[in-house]
Write a protein that holds these residues in place. Structure first.
Motif, PDB file in Angstrom:
ATOM      1  N   CYS A  31     -32.898  -4.755 -27.299  1.00 58.34           N
ATOM      2  CA  CYS A  31     -34.232  -4.864 -27.883  1.00 58.34           C
ATOM      3  C   CYS A  31     -34.503  -3.622 -28.717  1.00 58.34           C
ATOM      4  O   CYS A  31     -34.351  -2.503 -28.228  1.00 58.34           O
ATOM      5  N   THR A  32     -34.896  -3.826 -29.961  1.00 59.64           N
ATOM      6  CA  THR A  32     -35.210  -2.721 -30.863  1.00 59.64           C
ATOM      7  C   THR A  32     -36.621  -2.885 -31.404  1.00 59.64           C
ATOM      8  O   THR A  32     -37.036  -3.988 -31.767  1.00 59.64           O
ATOM      9  N   ASP A  33     -37.358  -1.780 -31.443  1.00 63.87           N
ATOM     10  CA  ASP A  33     -38.684  -1.750 -32.044  1.00 63.87           C
ATOM     11  C   ASP A  33     -38.502  -1.711 -33.554  1.00 63.87           C
ATOM     12  O   ASP A  33     -37.860  -0.793 -34.075  1.00 63.87           O
ATOM     13  N   THR A  34     -39.033  -2.686 -34.262  1.00 67.22           N
ATOM     14  CA  THR A  34     -38.815  -2.750 -35.714  1.00 67.22           C
ATOM     15  C   THR A  34     -39.641  -1.718 -36.476  1.00 67.22           C
ATOM     16  O   THR A  34     -39.312  -1.393 -37.603  1.00 67.22           O
ATOM     17  N   LEU A  40     -35.114  -0.015 -27.423  1.00 62.32           N
ATOM     18  CA  LEU A  40     -35.973   0.111 -26.256  1.00 62.32           C
ATOM     19  C   LEU A  40     -35.222  -0.139 -24.955  1.00 62.32           C
ATOM     20  O   LEU A  40     -35.494   0.517 -23.958  1.00 62.32           O
ATOM     21  N   TRP A  41     -34.297  -1.099 -24.962  1.00 63.70           N
ATOM     22  CA  TRP A  41     -33.514  -1.377 -23.767  1.00 63.70           C
ATOM     23  C   TRP A  41     -32.299  -2.233 -24.103  1.00 63.70           C
ATOM     24  O   TRP A  41     -32.227  -2.854 -25.155  1.00 63.70           O
ATOM     25  N   ALA A  58     -41.530 -13.018 -22.648  1.00 69.43           N
ATOM     26  CA  ALA A  58     -40.168 -13.335 -22.206  1.00 69.43           C
ATOM     27  C   ALA A  58     -39.249 -13.639 -23.387  1.00 69.43           C
ATOM     28  O   ALA A  58     -39.695 -14.106 -24.428  1.00 69.43           O
ATOM     29  N   ILE A  59     -37.975 -13.342 -23.176  1.00 71.45           N
ATOM     30  CA  ILE A  59     -36.934 -13.752 -24.109  1.00 71.45           C
ATOM     31  C   ILE A  59     -35.987 -14.657 -23.331  1.00 71.45           C
ATOM     32  O   ILE A  59     -35.674 -14.389 -22.170  1.00 71.45           O
ATOM     33  N   TYR A  60     -35.577 -15.741 -23.956  1.00 72.18           N
ATOM     34  CA  TYR A  60     -34.724 -16.736 -23.320  1.00 72.18           C
ATOM     35  C   TYR A  60     -33.366 -16.734 -24.002  1.00 72.18           C
ATOM     36  O   TYR A  60     -33.292 -16.731 -25.232  1.00 72.18           O
ATOM     37  N   SER A  77     -40.778  -6.491 -21.898  1.00 70.21           N
ATOM     38  CA  SER A  77     -41.178  -5.090 -21.793  1.00 70.21           C
ATOM     39  C   SER A  77     -40.058  -4.171 -21.321  1.00 70.21           C
ATOM     40  O   SER A  77     -39.949  -3.040 -21.789  1.00 70.21           O
ATOM     41  N   LYS A  78     -39.198  -4.653 -20.396  1.00 72.22           N
ATOM     42  CA  LYS A  78     -38.171  -3.782 -19.827  1.00 72.22           C
ATOM     43  C   LYS A  78     -36.772  -4.369 -19.841  1.00 72.22           C
ATOM     44  O   LYS A  78     -35.802  -3.684 -19.523  1.00 72.22           O
ATOM     45  N   GLY A  79     -36.657  -5.675 -20.115  1.00 73.67           N
ATOM     46  CA  GLY A  79     -35.348  -6.308 -20.124  1.00 73.67           C
ATOM     47  C   GLY A  79     -34.865  -6.744 -18.749  1.00 73.67           C
ATOM     48  O   GLY A  79     -33.727  -7.189 -18.606  1.00 73.67           O
TER      49      GLY A  79
END
Length: 85
Positions: A31-34, A40-41, A58-60, A77-79
């Motif tokens: 996960c990257t903050d654009t 981020l994680w 959520a990511i699926y 938020s945290k993966g």
């Protein structure tokens, strides 16, 4: 110099976050903050990522796990893992 952040495979975005398969020995999603381009994680998933979808909480990920396909959900938020089926 910017580190190589190459990604291959599906990507998903929601808000200011981009989710994609991370390069490495194990199957992972990053996960990257654009906005600030900071990672981020990174979180392990049960196999090679075939498809991704993201929403606010959520990511699926649809993953190949050996001889079966697995659907897994991670908290954005945290993966951390929410569930796998």
């Amino acid at each position: 110099k910017i580190k190589d952040r190459s990604a291959s495979g599906p990507m998903a975005a929601c808000g200011k976050r981009l989710y994609y398969p991370a390069q490495g020995e194990k199957a992972q999603i990053a996960c990257t903050d654009t906005a600030d381009k900071k990672q981020l994680w990174i979180s392990a998933v049960p196999g090679r990522v075939r498809a991704l979808a993201a929403e606010e909480d959520a990511i699926y990920a649809w993953c190949d796990a050996g001889d079966k396909s697995v659907l897994t959900a991670l908290r954005t938020s945290k993966g951390d893992s929410l569930w796998t089926q």
